[in-house]
Design a protein around this motif. Structure first.
Motif, mmCIF file in Angstrom:
data_model
loop_
_atom_site.group_PDB
_atom_site.id
_atom_site.type_symbol
_atom_site.label_atom_id
_atom_site.label_comp_id
_atom_site.label_asym_id
_atom_site.label_seq_id
_atom_site.Cartn_x
_atom_site.Cartn_y
_atom_site.Cartn_z
ATOM 1 N N MET A 1 21.771 34.898 53.917
ATOM 2 C CA MET A 1 22.807 35.611 53.186
ATOM 3 C C MET A 1 22.338 35.864 51.775
ATOM 4 N N SER A 2 22.733 37.011 51.287
ATOM 5 C CA SER A 2 22.360 37.343 49.914
ATOM 6 C C SER A 2 23.429 36.840 48.963
ATOM 7 N N GLY A 3 23.196 36.985 47.672
ATOM 8 C CA GLY A 3 24.113 36.476 46.668
ATOM 9 C C GLY A 3 25.266 37.413 46.365
ATOM 10 N N THR A 4 25.346 38.603 46.969
ATOM 11 C CA THR A 4 26.435 39.533 46.678
ATOM 12 C C THR A 4 27.634 39.221 47.562
ATOM 13 N N PRO A 5 28.825 39.345 47.009
ATOM 14 C CA PRO A 5 30.016 39.069 47.814
ATOM 15 C C PRO A 5 30.154 40.081 48.949
ATOM 16 N N ARG A 6 30.838 39.665 49.993
ATOM 17 C CA ARG A 6 31.020 40.492 51.187
ATOM 18 C C ARG A 6 31.781 41.775 50.864
ATOM 19 N N THR A 7 32.786 41.718 49.979
ATOM 20 C CA THR A 7 33.575 42.900 49.658
ATOM 21 C C THR A 7 32.717 43.996 49.036
ATOM 22 N N GLU A 8 31.708 43.621 48.299
ATOM 23 C CA GLU A 8 30.846 44.640 47.696
ATOM 24 C C GLU A 8 30.002 45.318 48.750
ATOM 25 N N LYS A 9 29.652 44.615 49.816
ATOM 26 C CA LYS A 9 28.885 45.222 50.894
ATOM 27 C C LYS A 9 29.741 46.221 51.660
ATOM 28 N N LEU A 10 31.029 45.866 51.902
ATOM 29 C CA LEU A 10 31.896 46.741 52.672
ATOM 30 C C LEU A 10 32.334 47.958 51.871
ATOM 31 N N ARG A 11 32.655 47.767 50.645
ATOM 32 C CA ARG A 11 33.148 48.859 49.795
ATOM 33 C C ARG A 11 32.353 48.842 48.492
ATOM 34 N N PRO A 12 31.217 49.456 48.506
ATOM 35 C CA PRO A 12 30.344 49.350 47.338
ATOM 36 C C PRO A 12 30.922 49.970 46.068
ATOM 37 N N GLY A 13 31.877 50.908 46.148
ATOM 38 C CA GLY A 13 32.406 51.543 44.949
ATOM 39 C C GLY A 13 33.534 50.765 44.286
ATOM 40 N N TRP A 14 34.066 49.719 44.950
ATOM 41 C CA TRP A 14 35.204 48.984 44.415
ATOM 42 C C TRP A 14 34.799 47.620 43.915
ATOM 43 N N LYS A 15 35.520 47.166 42.924
ATOM 44 C CA LYS A 15 35.311 45.819 42.403
ATOM 45 C C LYS A 15 36.271 44.876 43.122
ATOM 46 N N PRO A 16 35.953 43.598 43.201
ATOM 47 C CA PRO A 16 36.882 42.647 43.825
ATOM 48 C C PRO A 16 38.241 42.687 43.125
ATOM 49 N N GLY A 17 39.323 42.731 43.910
ATOM 50 C CA GLY A 17 40.674 42.781 43.375
ATOM 51 C C GLY A 17 41.176 44.190 43.106
ATOM 52 N N GLN A 18 40.334 45.188 43.287
ATOM 53 C CA GLN A 18 40.730 46.564 43.046
ATOM 54 C C GLN A 18 41.219 47.169 44.359
ATOM 55 N N SER A 19 42.372 47.812 44.328
ATOM 56 C CA SER A 19 42.953 48.385 45.536
ATOM 57 C C SER A 19 42.360 49.760 45.803
ATOM 58 N N GLY A 20 42.232 50.070 47.077
ATOM 59 C CA GLY A 20 41.782 51.407 47.467
ATOM 60 C C GLY A 20 42.901 52.421 47.365
ATOM 61 N N ASN A 21 44.152 51.936 47.281
ATOM 62 C CA ASN A 21 45.312 52.817 47.168
ATOM 63 C C ASN A 21 46.253 52.208 46.120
ATOM 64 N N PRO A 22 45.967 52.406 44.845
ATOM 65 C CA PRO A 22 46.750 51.722 43.808
ATOM 66 C C PRO A 22 48.226 52.112 43.787
ATOM 67 N N LYS A 23 48.591 53.293 44.223
ATOM 68 C CA LYS A 23 50.005 53.701 44.220
ATOM 69 C C LYS A 23 50.743 53.153 45.437
ATOM 70 N N GLY A 24 50.016 52.771 46.471
ATOM 71 C CA GLY A 24 50.652 52.247 47.675
ATOM 72 C C GLY A 24 51.240 53.360 48.526
ATOM 73 N N ARG A 25 51.988 52.964 49.548
ATOM 74 C CA ARG A 25 52.612 53.928 50.447
ATOM 75 C C ARG A 25 53.758 54.620 49.730
ATOM 76 N N PRO A 26 53.870 55.940 49.894
ATOM 77 C CA PRO A 26 54.988 56.647 49.255
ATOM 78 C C PRO A 26 56.328 56.133 49.774
ATOM 79 N N LYS A 27 57.344 56.097 48.917
ATOM 80 C CA LYS A 27 58.668 55.631 49.310
ATOM 81 C C LYS A 27 59.235 56.551 50.386
ATOM 82 N N GLY A 28 59.874 55.939 51.365
ATOM 83 C CA GLY A 28 60.503 56.699 52.430
ATOM 84 C C GLY A 28 59.571 57.013 53.588
ATOM 85 N N ARG A 29 58.311 56.752 53.456
ATOM 86 C CA ARG A 29 57.351 57.044 54.518
ATOM 87 C C ARG A 29 57.466 55.969 55.584
#
Length: 144
Positions: A1-29
């Protein structure tokens, strides 16, 4: 295993704790599962309703109960017509409580309805009692 966290391997553009959808699901959906279930129910609703009505006509009491509950839902409350005496005095309040009790005994009021009416009369009794106490205190203060 390398020293990089697993989340960085799966989503290289995001930092740990950062959401892929910061606004969330629209209300009423709605959920996809809910949308599919509602669509399936709408397609067969007419056929199901006809079948239940037919079963009720054939004497199926469960189906008949279901049809009746949907056509005529049970009433939660009904208007009550009960002549009560004047409740501006303690004697009138006692007479009102007696009238409620007699209406239950005669079958004109259900016990739950009587409890509601008695609660209203009790609130009136407290108001009259408070008013009388206030008048007595005022009279005593004036005499001093």
């Amino acid at each position: 295993m390398s020293g990089t966290p697993r989340t960085e391997k799966l989503r290289p553009g995001w930092k740990p704790g950062q959401s892929g959808n910061p606004k969330g699901r629209p209300k009423g959906r709605r959920n996809r599962v809910t949308i599919v279930a509602l669509a399936a129910m709408e397609e067969g609703a007419d056929a199901i309703a006809r079948k239940v009505v037919d079963m009720a006509k054939e004497g199926d009491m469960s189906a008949a109960r279901l049809v009746l509950e949907r056509l005529v839902p049970p009433a939660k409350e009904r208007p009550i017509f009960l002549a009560l005496p004047d409740t501006s005095t303690t004697d009138g309040i006692a007479d009102a409580q007696r009238a409620i009790l007699q209406a239950v005994a005669a079958g004109d009021l259900l016990p739950g309805e009587a409890a509601t009416m008695a609660g209203i009369v009790e609130a009136r009794r407290k108001a009259v009692e408070t008013l009388e106490l206030e008048q007595r205190i005022t009279a005593l203060e004036i005499k001093k």
